[in-house]
Design a protein around this motif. Structure first.
Motif, PDB file in Angstrom:
ATOM      1  N   VAL A  18       0.798  -1.232   0.000  1.00  0.00           N
ATOM      2  CA  VAL A  18       0.000   0.000   0.000  1.00  0.00           C
ATOM      3  C   VAL A  18       0.828   1.280   0.000  1.00  0.00           C
ATOM      4  CG1 VAL A  18      -1.886  -1.156   1.184  1.00  0.00           C
ATOM      5  CG2 VAL A  18      -0.214   0.137   2.537  1.00  0.00           C
ATOM      6  N   GLY A  19       2.116   1.177   0.326  1.00  0.00           N
ATOM      7  CA  GLY A  19       2.915   2.375   0.554  1.00  0.00           C
ATOM      8  C   GLY A  19       3.689   2.900  -0.632  1.00  0.00           C
ATOM      9  N   ILE A 386       2.823   3.945   7.419  1.00  0.00           N
ATOM     10  CA  ILE A 386       2.186   3.511   6.167  1.00  0.00           C
ATOM     11  C   ILE A 386       1.077   2.514   6.451  1.00  0.00           C
ATOM     12  CG2 ILE A 386       2.552   2.220   4.034  1.00  0.00           C
ATOM     13  CD1 ILE A 386       5.376   3.449   3.942  1.00  0.00           C
ATOM     14  N   CYS A 387       1.352   1.570   7.339  1.00  0.00           N
ATOM     15  CA  CYS A 387       0.337   0.559   7.675  1.00  0.00           C
ATOM     16  C   CYS A 387      -0.884   1.200   8.324  1.00  0.00           C
ATOM     17  CB  CYS A 387       0.935  -0.506   8.580  1.00  0.00           C
ATOM     18  SG  CYS A 387       2.193  -1.553   7.791  1.00  0.00           S
ATOM     19  N   ARG A 388      -0.667   2.185   9.198  1.00  0.00           N
ATOM     20  CA  ARG A 388      -1.802   2.863   9.846  1.00  0.00           C
ATOM     21  C   ARG A 388      -2.614   3.666   8.839  1.00  0.00           C
ATOM     22  NH1 ARG A 388       2.147   4.399  13.677  1.00  0.00           N
ATOM     23  NH2 ARG A 388       2.039   6.548  12.894  1.00  0.00           N
ATOM     24  N   ALA A 389      -1.896   4.356   7.949  1.00  0.00           N
ATOM     25  CA  ALA A 389      -2.588   5.187   6.964  1.00  0.00           C
ATOM     26  C   ALA A 389      -3.231   4.353   5.863  1.00  0.00           C
ATOM     27  CB  ALA A 389      -1.616   6.192   6.360  1.00  0.00           C
ATOM     28  N   GLY A 390      -2.620   3.228   5.571  1.00  0.00           N
ATOM     29  CA  GLY A 390      -3.146   2.365   4.525  1.00  0.00           C
ATOM     30  C   GLY A 390      -3.031   2.966   3.136  1.00  0.00           C
ATOM     31  N   THR A 391      -2.071   3.862   2.950  1.00  0.00           N
ATOM     32  CA  THR A 391      -1.942   4.560   1.679  1.00  0.00           C
ATOM     33  C   THR A 391      -0.520   5.069   1.489  1.00  0.00           C
ATOM     34  OG1 THR A 391      -2.683   6.483   0.388  1.00  0.00           O
ATOM     35  CG2 THR A 391      -2.723   6.706   2.773  1.00  0.00           C
TER      36      THR A 391
END
Length: 431
Positions: A18-19, A386-391
């Motif tokens: 996702v990043g 990145i994992c928290r934002a998912g984007t």
């Protein structure tokens, strides 16, 4: 698969999925290189506090390789960059705006690099109106080639034109990309940036909904080899950063090669700096020249660079380089002009010499990351974010505080007349 990747496989794979920005996924669909927006690097350093992400200028292949290995050892986020003068259309390096991402991606996969890396187009210089029109064509090509962060540098222009150039070019920079702006052309102790100049630039950008991640200043340093002990003015840097705090912008420090480690530690601990460019030092280190603890090249009694026998390039190639320099009238900091004509000769050296070039860079960069910039263990912060934002796009840090109708082109020209500051001597100062 490396041990580190095995340990963090779930988080790493999620960040990988996702990043990576759209240009990276299109260019390298099967890659395991975590190439991300420069925005994430700034956020990670801010979150850790008093930490600076090294931005290693990849003037040659060995610098890129060594910097990646150092960041992996330190578990640190990393920026690899090249400036317009180094890697633009009229470059003096073989690594350039259009192949640097491919070089980083290839090495990340070869070396099983699992730390996040941003690819920064540094000092995209704008020195007149014709440059603006050319940039509208060229900047998109940089992102097509894998750039994930850019510095729009119109600091050579008067304040109103600097601001207007940044506004004009912003539509050509993806909203997800890291963004750096600059006030005060790098001239050493002359033409130092002021609070007034910095506020004018950042307030004007804010009014137009443009929120840079970094601002670079002329805070007393120079590019290349430092010839005095003037160096970075920490107090001036802090004063400007504090004044800009409502606008949530971090500092980008240029010209680190000639500044002592103690001074750079002060920049990390006392200012809002989260990015520091290291260029000339890494070039000299890779070649095997004698440098002090912070990378300034040492000279002999005749004013010539000192090569350390058995380190960096071979003695035969170094003799060839110095003879070429003498023939061409190349001296001092202009030894950077040797990068392009000698790149293939450096790449054709025996494996043990190529390895020791990269290893020397690795040792230098590792020390900078761990013992100077306080950036070790920042890689997991990027991956977690990145994992928290998912984007791939963390969004802006700042919000609009200024009124757009107070910053029209006409009012920008009028407002600039009240800006306090001295640009110093005129001339074509190198990036």
């Amino acid at each position: 698969m490396s041990k580190k990747q095995t340990t963090h496989s779930v988080e790493f794979e999620t960040a990988l999925n996702v990043g990576r920005p759209p240009n990276i996924t299109e260019l390298f669909p099967n890659s395991k290189a975590l190439i991300v927006s420069g925005k994430y690097m700034d956020r990670a350093m801010t979150e850790k506090g008093n930490a600076i992400c090294i931005a290693a200028n990849g003037r040659n292949y060995f610098i890129v390789k060594g910097a990646l290995r150092a960041a992996q050892r330190a578990n640190a986020a990393l920026i690899i960059e090249i400036a317009k003068s180094e890697g633009g259309a009229d470059a003096y390096c073989a690594i350039n705006y259009w192949n640097i991402a491919r070089t980083v991606d290839s090495l990340c996969n070869e070396l099983e690099i699992t730390i996040p890396v941003a690819i920064h187009a540094d000092h995209y210089g704008i020195k007149g109106k014709s440059d603006i029109e050319a940039a509208k064509i060229e900047i998109p090509s940089l992102f097509d080639a894998g750039i994930t962060s850019i510095a729009i540098d119109a600091s050579h222009l008067p304040d109103d034109q600097n601001l207007l150039a940044n506004i004009a070019l912003n539509p050509y920079v993806p909203s997800w990309a890291g963004l750096e702006t600059e006030v005060g052309e790098i001239k050493g102790k002359q033409g130092l940036s002021t609070v007034s100049e910095a506020m004018f630039l950042i307030q004007g950008l804010n009014a137009h909904g443009i929120f840079p991640d970094w601002i670079a200043l002329n805070n007393g340093t120079t590019h290349g080899i430092e010839v005095s002990d003037q160096g970075i003015q920490v107090e001036l840097t802090k004063e400007i950063h504090d004044a800009l705090s409502p606008y949530m912008i971090s500092g980008a420090q240029h010209g680190t090669s000639g500044n002592s480690s103690d001074r750079l530690r002060r920049i990390a601990s006392e200012t809002r700096t989260t990015k520091a460019n290291v260029a000339t030092a890494l070039q000299m280190v890779s070649w095997g020249l004698s440098v002090n603890d912070y990378g300034n090249a040492m000279l002999d009694d005749q004013g010539n660079f000192r090569k350390v026998e058995g380190e960096g390039i071979s003695e035969a190639i170094w003799q060839e380089m110095t003879e070429y320099a003498r023939e061409k009238g190349i001296k001092g900091g202009n030894y950077k002009k040797l990068n392009l004509p000698f790149e293939n000769k450096l790449m054709s050296q025996p494996r043990d010499i190529r390895n020791r070039m990269a290893s020397r860079v690795e040792s230098f960069v590792y020390n900078m990351i761990v013992n100077v910039f306080n950036a070790s263990n920042t890689a997991p912060r990027v991956i977690d974010a990145i994992c928290r934002a998912g984007t791939f796009d963390p969004g802006p840090k700042a919000v609009r505080l200024e009124k757009p109708d107070e910053w029209t082109p006409e009012k920008i020209v009028q407002r600039a007349k009240a800006v306090m500051g001295s640009k110093g001597p005129s001339g074509n100062f190198d990036d």
